[in-house]
Write an enzyme that holds these catalytic residues in place. Structure first.
Site, PDB file in Angstrom:
ATOM      1  N   ASP A  57       0.855  -1.185   0.000  1.00  0.00           N
ATOM      2  CA  ASP A  57       0.000   0.000   0.000  1.00  0.00           C
ATOM      3  C   ASP A  57       0.892   1.236   0.000  1.00  0.00           C
ATOM      4  O   ASP A  57       1.875   1.294   0.752  1.00  0.00           O
ATOM      5  CB  ASP A  57      -0.879   0.030   1.252  1.00  0.00           C
ATOM      6  CG  ASP A  57      -2.030  -0.959   1.200  1.00  0.00           C
ATOM      7  OD1 ASP A  57      -2.083  -1.771   0.252  1.00  0.00           O
ATOM      8  OD2 ASP A  57      -2.875  -0.918   2.113  1.00  0.00           O
TER       9      ASP A  57
ATOM     10  N   HIS B 235       4.187  -7.618   0.321  1.00  0.00           N
ATOM     11  CA  HIS B 235       3.718  -8.899  -0.201  1.00  0.00           C
ATOM     12  C   HIS B 235       4.345  -9.214  -1.557  1.00  0.00           C
ATOM     13  O   HIS B 235       4.987  -8.362  -2.177  1.00  0.00           O
ATOM     14  CB  HIS B 235       2.191  -8.880  -0.292  1.00  0.00           C
ATOM     15  CG  HIS B 235       1.522  -8.805   1.050  1.00  0.00           C
ATOM     16  ND1 HIS B 235       0.827  -9.854   1.604  1.00  0.00           N
ATOM     17  CD2 HIS B 235       1.473  -7.803   1.974  1.00  0.00           C
ATOM     18  CE1 HIS B 235       0.369  -9.504   2.793  1.00  0.00           C
ATOM     19  NE2 HIS B 235       0.745  -8.259   3.042  1.00  0.00           N
TER      20      HIS B 235
ATOM     21  N   SER C  87       8.589   3.487   4.728  1.00  0.00           N
ATOM     22  CA  SER C  87       9.773   3.413   3.893  1.00  0.00           C
ATOM     23  C   SER C  87       9.383   3.183   2.444  1.00  0.00           C
ATOM     24  O   SER C  87       8.321   3.613   2.005  1.00  0.00           O
ATOM     25  CB  SER C  87      10.732   2.341   4.391  1.00  0.00           C
ATOM     26  OG  SER C  87      12.019   2.575   3.862  1.00  0.00           O
TER      27      SER C  87
END
EC number: 4.1.1.65
Length: 322
Positions: free
Chosen positions: A90, A147, A254
């Site tokens: 995200d 992911h 980050s």
């Protein structure tokens, strides 16, 4: 003037000590004070707690637990098309496009070296010259687990020590070679779409970087490059991850950089700098066509890794330092 002041602070402030202090504080159980800090953070950054498995902020014993909170499985469905690679995090896309021989676009007017990003590993760099890259920035409000864009077999991981500059849009536009200077963890995978690198880049206040197969990679910050390797395919000791499966996480915001081999994937046309990303949505499409497999892609993992737990590497016998 304000931006110039912020940039000056990036060079003046003791970023390593600030990061250590933030990591120490975020791991402490402080009862009502922890809840107060979390509530203020949620309000300031407008964090959507309805997506979390535990929407009640009182459920989190430490700030780190809150920060790496898992989402409910259904809020990030994974695209099931076997020809589609999905977004790994995200956030927002900082930059994306073609790697021009050894040059990767950092911001308008700023390029950095592919080989420098990969810690001088020219053999790995050769896999991605003239390939494709995507840089995804995770802001403090975002979900901070990372992911897999596709099924992959882990082949190599490299920890690269470095600076801890912030990695927001201001620094990306003004700090030369930002991503090749900052601390990072490089993960190389074999995939159906050729080799793929997924790079987790550290920053100021990022308390740690973790992977699901080796636990906490940093800290400690020992100032030396470390390298781990794994066998291919279904050999003993191999690490296989499925599309959509968690592979790592940050404790505080980050950046994730993905590298793809030349001629293997085409990025989704609608994507551009500052496009919003959500895990599981289409990122790129294969240049070849694959038949839909029988197996379903992995949903977001329900199993938790303790936020303060520094897991021992699962593959100590594969580790060597360079």
């Amino acid at each position: 003037m304000l931006n110039s002041f912020k940039l000056s602070l990036q060079y003046i402030l003791p970023k390593l000590w600030l990061t250590r202090l933030a990591g120490w504080g975020a791991s402490k159980r402080a009862g009502w004070l922890t809840k107060l800090v979390i509530d203020l953070f949620v309000k300031y950054y407008k964090v959507d707690m309805k997506e979390a498995q535990k929407p009640d902020t009182a459920s989190y014993r430490t700030f780190n637990e809150f920060f790496v909170r898992p989402l409910r499985d259904e809020v990030r469905p994974i695209d099931t098309d076997p020809n589609v690679l999905v977004m790994p995090a995200d956030g927002v896309i900082s930059q994306l496009g073609k790697i021009e021989e050894d040059k990767i676009l950092q911001a308008k007017g700023h390029n950095y070296s592919l080989e420098a990003l990969l810690a001088g590993n020219y053999l790995m760099a050769d896999l991605f010259r003239n390939g494709t890259f995507v840089t995804t920035y995770l802001s403090p409000r975002d979900y901070h687990r990372v992911h897999m864009p596709c099924n992959g077999i882990l082949r190599e991981m490299i920890y690269v020590p470095g600076d801890l500059f912030s990695v927001n849009h201001l620094t990306a536009q003004n700090v030369p070679n930002l991503f090749a200077r900052n601390e990072r963890v490089i993960c190389l995978f074999d995939t159906e779409f050729g080799p793929m690198a997924q790079i987790l880049v550290g920053a100021t206040i990022v308390g740690s970087i973790e992977t699901v197969w080796a636990g906490t990679i940093t800290p400690p910050r020992e100032g030396i490059i470390k390298r781990w390797t794994w066998p291919a395919g279904e050999n003993d000791g191999s690490v296989a991850l499925l599309k959509g499966q968690e592979m790592g996480r940050f404790k505080l915001g980050s950046t994730v950089i993905n590298l793809f081999a030349p001629g293997k994937v085409n990025l989704v046309e609608q994507l551009e700098s500052l496009s919003v990303t959500k895990i599981g949505q289409p990122l790129a499409v294969s240049t070849e066509t694959f038949v839909t497999p029988d197996a379903e892609p992995a949903p977001l993992p329900a199993e938790e890794i303790e936020a303060e737990h520094d897991a021992s590497p699962l593959v100590d016998d594969k580790k060597d330092q360079v």
